[in-house]
Write a protein that holds these residues in place. Structure first.
Motif, PDB file in Angstrom:
ATOM      1  N   PHE A   1       0.832  -1.197   0.000  1.00  0.00           N
ATOM      2  CA  PHE A   1       0.000   0.000   0.000  1.00  0.00           C
ATOM      3  C   PHE A   1       0.870   1.252   0.000  1.00  0.00           C
ATOM      4  N   LYS A   2       1.931   1.259   0.795  1.00  0.00           N
ATOM      5  CA  LYS A   2       2.848   2.407   0.823  1.00  0.00           C
ATOM      6  C   LYS A   2       3.492   2.620  -0.548  1.00  0.00           C
ATOM      7  N   ASN A   3       3.864   1.522  -1.210  1.00  0.00           N
ATOM      8  CA  ASN A   3       4.463   1.620  -2.540  1.00  0.00           C
ATOM      9  C   ASN A   3       3.477   2.215  -3.542  1.00  0.00           C
ATOM     10  N   TYR A   4       2.227   1.818  -3.411  1.00  0.00           N
ATOM     11  CA  TYR A   4       1.165   2.351  -4.287  1.00  0.00           C
ATOM     12  C   TYR A   4       1.022   3.856  -4.090  1.00  0.00           C
ATOM     13  N   ILE A   5       1.038   4.311  -2.856  1.00  0.00           N
ATOM     14  CA  ILE A   5       0.940   5.739  -2.561  1.00  0.00           C
ATOM     15  C   ILE A   5       2.127   6.491  -3.157  1.00  0.00           C
ATOM     16  N   ASP A   6       3.318   5.916  -3.057  1.00  0.00           N
ATOM     17  CA  ASP A   6       4.531   6.559  -3.561  1.00  0.00           C
ATOM     18  C   ASP A   6       4.471   6.845  -5.057  1.00  0.00           C
ATOM     19  N   LYS A   7       3.690   6.084  -5.783  1.00  0.00           N
ATOM     20  CA  LYS A   7       3.574   6.276  -7.231  1.00  0.00           C
ATOM     21  C   LYS A   7       2.732   7.499  -7.598  1.00  0.00           C
ATOM     22  N   GLU A   8       2.143   8.156  -6.566  1.00  0.00           N
ATOM     23  CA  GLU A   8       1.300   9.340  -6.741  1.00  0.00           C
ATOM     24  C   GLU A   8       0.095   9.042  -7.646  1.00  0.00           C
ATOM     25  N   THR A   9      -0.364   7.808  -7.593  1.00  0.00           N
ATOM     26  CA  THR A   9      -1.533   7.390  -8.369  1.00  0.00           C
ATOM     27  C   THR A   9      -2.803   8.094  -7.895  1.00  0.00           C
ATOM     28  N   LEU A  10      -2.797   8.547  -6.653  1.00  0.00           N
ATOM     29  CA  LEU A  10      -3.977   9.225  -6.112  1.00  0.00           C
ATOM     30  C   LEU A  10      -4.071  10.670  -6.571  1.00  0.00           C
ATOM     31  N   GLY A  11      -3.074  11.129  -7.317  1.00  0.00           N
ATOM     32  CA  GLY A  11      -3.124  12.473  -7.858  1.00  0.00           C
ATOM     33  C   GLY A  11      -2.664  13.552  -6.903  1.00  0.00           C
ATOM     34  N   LEU A  12      -2.045  13.167  -5.794  1.00  0.00           N
ATOM     35  CA  LEU A  12      -1.563  14.128  -4.805  1.00  0.00           C
ATOM     36  C   LEU A  12      -0.048  14.037  -4.688  1.00  0.00           C
ATOM     37  N   LYS A  13       0.576  15.157  -4.384  1.00  0.00           N
ATOM     38  CA  LYS A  13       2.003  15.186  -4.131  1.00  0.00           C
ATOM     39  C   LYS A  13       2.292  14.361  -2.882  1.00  0.00           C
ATOM     40  N   VAL A  14       3.350  13.555  -2.932  1.00  0.00           N
ATOM     41  CA  VAL A  14       3.690  12.674  -1.806  1.00  0.00           C
ATOM     42  C   VAL A  14       4.990  13.136  -1.170  1.00  0.00           C
ATOM     43  N   PHE A  15       4.967  13.254   0.166  1.00  0.00           N
ATOM     44  CA  PHE A  15       6.158  13.652   0.927  1.00  0.00           C
ATOM     45  C   PHE A  15       6.513  12.562   1.925  1.00  0.00           C
ATOM     46  N   LYS A  16       7.807  12.444   2.171  1.00  0.00           N
ATOM     47  CA  LYS A  16       8.301  11.465   3.131  1.00  0.00           C
ATOM     48  C   LYS A  16       8.683  12.091   4.471  1.00  0.00           C
ATOM     49  N   ASP A  17       8.775  13.421   4.512  1.00  0.00           N
ATOM     50  CA  ASP A  17       9.146  14.077   5.765  1.00  0.00           C
ATOM     51  C   ASP A  17       8.087  15.089   6.164  1.00  0.00           C
ATOM     52  N   GLU A  18       7.945  15.240   7.451  1.00  0.00           N
ATOM     53  CA  GLU A  18       6.893  16.076   8.039  1.00  0.00           C
ATOM     54  C   GLU A  18       7.008  17.534   7.650  1.00  0.00           C
TER      55      GLU A  18
END
Length: 273
Positions: A130-147
């Protein structure tokens, strides 16, 4: 029942749900985890010597992953877990050690190698997938790894962090007070969306507990905060099969404001906020 729960049930029972779900959880047939040749040779040596303490210690080393990948202990025996967590108990309990070792001697090297090479259970893959899926930005949102980057970004975004980091963040900003990590944190139109993900592969036992775990997060009240927070439970698997199962009954009897939905609908849900 929430509209998103109803739509998830409809998706699961009338459409290509599993085909869609595979894009999020691309599970494969798990390969065996073979022990190294050096470890196998050492096992044979200890079996020949009937060195029970050293044999059990070596197998527990593989459980802990000291030689790379983790391997299951070759027998299911309640006292093994105790020995795994307190190695000194091996010296203090010779009768228990010999009892366990007697099963290992009976199995022989081939039997031990077969059991320790068992593939990982599929449900242990779910979180990382699931985390890998989110990392692909498939949801159309910018993804960040740090707060810091996530909070400083002006647009809609996802904070795709570890469960522990998610718990820490939610406690600091979002009034979250449960001693449990979070799988999903996003911000859409200044609304923070938090929740847990569960892929339920069967009915009963541990799987019921997994569903309850996600629902408990959904039901946990939040402390007052300056941010608007939407809690969700991202549930997939057999819970959506129309039946008299405890899972189906449970998810269909929550009030309209309890958002339980499939990960397949997550992008659409976020777009509706």
């Amino acid at each position: 029942m929430n509209i998103w729960t109803n739509r998830s049930i409809e998706l699961a029972n009338q459409y290509d749900y599993l085909d869609q779900l595979f894009k999020i959880y691309p599970l494969s047939a798990n390969e065996k985890r073979n022990l190294s040749e050096d470890v196998a040779n050492r096992l044979q040596e200890l079996l020949d010597k009937r060195d029970s303490k050293a044999l059990i210690n070596l197998l527990l080393d593989q459980v802990k992953g000291k030689n790379g990948e983790t391997h299951p202990f070759p027998i299911k025996y309640s006292y093994v877990s105790y020995l795994k967590n307190d190695r000194s108990a091996i010296e203090r309990n010779p009768k228990t050690v010999e009892r366990i070792a007697s099963y290992l001697y009976e199995m022989g090297l081939n039997g031990i190698l077969e059991k320790t090479s068992a593939p990982k259970e599929s449900n242990r893959q779910m979180g990382p997938l699931f985390k890998n899926y989110i990392d692909k930005e498939t949801l159309g949102l910018k993804v960040f790894k740090d707060e810091v980057s996530f909070m400083n970004y002006d647009g809609d975004a996802i904070y795709n962090c570890s469960d522990a980091q998610g718990e820490k963040f939610a406690k600091a900003y979002l009034g979250y007070n449960r001693e449990k990590g979070l799988d999903f944190i996003a911000r859409v139109n200044n609304v923070f969306v938090i929740g847990e993900t569960k892929f339920l592969t069967d009915f009963g036992g541990h799987q019921d507990a997994q569903l309850n775990d996600a629902i408990d997060t959904l039901n946990t009240p939040l402390e007052p905060t300056s941010f608007y927070v939407q809690k969700i439970a991202i549930i997939d698997g057999v819970a959506y099969i129309k039946s008299n199962s405890k899972m189906y009954t449970q998810i269909t009897h929550y009030p309209d404001n309890a958002v339980i939905l499939s990960a397949c609908l997550l992008r659409e849900f976020l777009g509706s906020i």
